[in-house]
Design a protein around this motif. Structure first.
Motif, mmCIF file in Angstrom:
data_model
loop_
_atom_site.group_PDB
_atom_site.id
_atom_site.type_symbol
_atom_site.label_atom_id
_atom_site.label_comp_id
_atom_site.label_asym_id
_atom_site.label_seq_id
_atom_site.Cartn_x
_atom_site.Cartn_y
_atom_site.Cartn_z
ATOM 1 N N ARG A 108 0.842 -1.208 0.000
ATOM 2 C CA ARG A 108 0.000 0.000 0.000
ATOM 3 C C ARG A 108 0.876 1.257 0.000
ATOM 4 N N LEU A 109 1.918 1.237 0.799
ATOM 5 C CA LEU A 109 2.839 2.381 0.838
ATOM 6 C C LEU A 109 3.467 2.615 -0.531
ATOM 7 N N ARG A 138 2.214 1.931 -3.382
ATOM 8 C CA ARG A 138 1.200 2.561 -4.254
ATOM 9 C C ARG A 138 1.081 4.047 -3.936
ATOM 10 N N GLU A 139 1.069 4.349 -2.635
ATOM 11 C CA GLU A 139 0.966 5.749 -2.196
ATOM 12 C C GLU A 139 2.145 6.572 -2.726
ATOM 13 N N GLU A 195 1.771 7.067 -6.502
ATOM 14 C CA GLU A 195 0.768 8.093 -6.828
ATOM 15 C C GLU A 195 1.319 9.486 -6.563
ATOM 16 N N GLU A 196 2.103 9.572 -5.526
ATOM 17 C CA GLU A 196 2.679 10.855 -5.135
ATOM 18 C C GLU A 196 3.652 11.410 -6.153
ATOM 19 N N GLN A 199 -2.810 0.829 8.456
ATOM 20 C CA GLN A 199 -2.327 1.277 7.134
ATOM 21 C C GLN A 199 -2.638 2.758 6.924
ATOM 22 N N ASP A 200 -3.870 3.143 7.270
ATOM 23 C CA ASP A 200 -4.263 4.547 7.110
ATOM 24 C C ASP A 200 -3.373 5.459 7.957
ATOM 25 N N VAL A 218 0.052 5.724 6.326
ATOM 26 C CA VAL A 218 -0.023 6.566 5.124
ATOM 27 C C VAL A 218 -0.180 8.039 5.528
ATOM 28 N N ASN A 219 -1.008 8.275 6.553
ATOM 29 C CA ASN A 219 -1.163 9.651 7.055
ATOM 30 C C ASN A 219 0.150 10.197 7.594
ATOM 31 N N TYR A 269 3.038 9.417 6.604
ATOM 32 C CA TYR A 269 3.850 9.745 5.434
ATOM 33 C C TYR A 269 3.430 11.094 4.835
ATOM 34 N N ARG A 270 2.116 11.239 4.665
ATOM 35 C CA ARG A 270 1.616 12.477 4.042
ATOM 36 C C ARG A 270 1.928 13.709 4.869
#
Lengths: 86, 219
Positions: free
Chosen positions: A71-72, A74-75, A78-79, B59-60, B63-64, B66-67
């Motif tokens: 998932r990372l 993919r993230e 996309e980034e 996972q969320d 990902v958060n 990271y963002r």
């Protein structure tokens, strides 16, 4: 100070974490020397924490890490279109 | 975080990694996060109590992280910052599932001020560490933790499973350190109370014989 069992129980968690004042610690240890019940409670609580710290007790679901990194990936891909990380 | 992971993270330059990620070496985020995967999952799981939701939430959260990595300030530890994100993610998931009322951290818990008496049995101390190898015991502990009231389960998870210290646990949960200590104590005593009789039932200690033979009564 002479502690009774209830006093000792109230401080068991802090005692295990080594966050009681030295004087209280000494009082607790004096009590533990002659009190089997409190010693048993202390030991059983410590054993539970040993068991808790064992990686096999609280395991990740099988494949968790692989799915996470997919998932990372993919993230991150996309980034690539919006390259500012913030 | 477990001791092995703590060692692994202690030997790396986390601040340096973060700087490089923010400067564009994004792939390094995989490396940054690896020691914390378990911590994030356990934190979310302690709130949502469901494997699938915990995995989604973890996972969320990652990902958060990271963002929003650019918002991380070096004055806090990365692990604490990440745990705070995981706690928020778990809480959001929980409220989305409309279970917030049941498990809200803000709700006063009945009887919190009452004294909690541990199970006064003497048998446990005589059970050697090898007994802790038993699979049933690990399962019993998992169930006992899962059944703790929410606030105690979350404190216990952050402090004793994830290995955060009292101050970090307080920051991640948004409560004061004294409350962390009080609730941690209660959580540990609840587990002690719950597990001691259970162990006694599954492993009756026959003091007279098994220590001499070296055989465990349950073997």
């Amino acid at each position: 100070m002479e502690l009774n069992c209830k006093h000792v129980w109230a401080h068991i968690s802090d005692y295990i974490d080594d966050s009681v004042a030295p004087e209280l610690r000494a009082d607790i240890e004096r009590h533990l020397e002659h009190c089997e019940i409190c010693s048993a409670i202390l030991d059983s609580t410590r054993n539970i924490l040993v068991l808790t710290a064992d990686d096999r007790t609280f395991e990740l679901p099988v494949g968790f890490s692989k799915r996470l990194h997919e998932r990372l990936a993919r993230e991150l891909a996309e980034e690539a279109n919006a390259p500012t990380v913030n | 975080m477990k001791s092995g992971e703590a060692t692994a993270t202690a030997n790396r330059d986390e601040a340096g990694l973060i700087t490089r990620i923010l400067a564009g070496e994004k792939e390094l985020f995989h490396e940054l996060i690896r020691p914390y995967e378990r911590m994030v999952y356990m934190t979310v799981f302690s709130i949502v109590r469901n494997e699938t939701e915990a995995e989604d939430g973890a996972q969320d959260a990652i990902v958060n992280a990271y963002r929003h990595l650019g918002k991380f300030r070096g004055d806090a530890k990365f692990s604490t910052w990440l745990t705070t994100i995981a706690v928020n993610e778990g809480r959001q998931k929980l409220s989305r599932a409309k279970r917030a009322k049941e498990d809200s951290l803000d709700e006063p818990i009945e009887g919190e001020d009452q004294e909690l008496t541990p199970a006064p049995l003497t048998d446990w101390r005589e059970i050697p560490l090898e007994a802790l190898e038993r699979k049933e015991l690990r399962e019993a502990l998992r169930s006992a933790v899962a059944e703790l009231p929410g606030i105690y389960r979350q404190i216990f998870t952050l402090r004793d499973i994830d290995g955060l210290n009292v101050a970090e646990t307080a920051v991640a949960l948004g409560i004061n350190t004294n409350m962390v200590k009080v609730r941690l104590h209660r959580a540990r005593m609840m587990l002690q109370k719950r597990l001691v009789p259970l162990l006694k039932t599954t492993a009756p200690v026959r003091k007279s014989s098994w220590w001499k033979t070296g055989r465990m009564p349950w073997s």
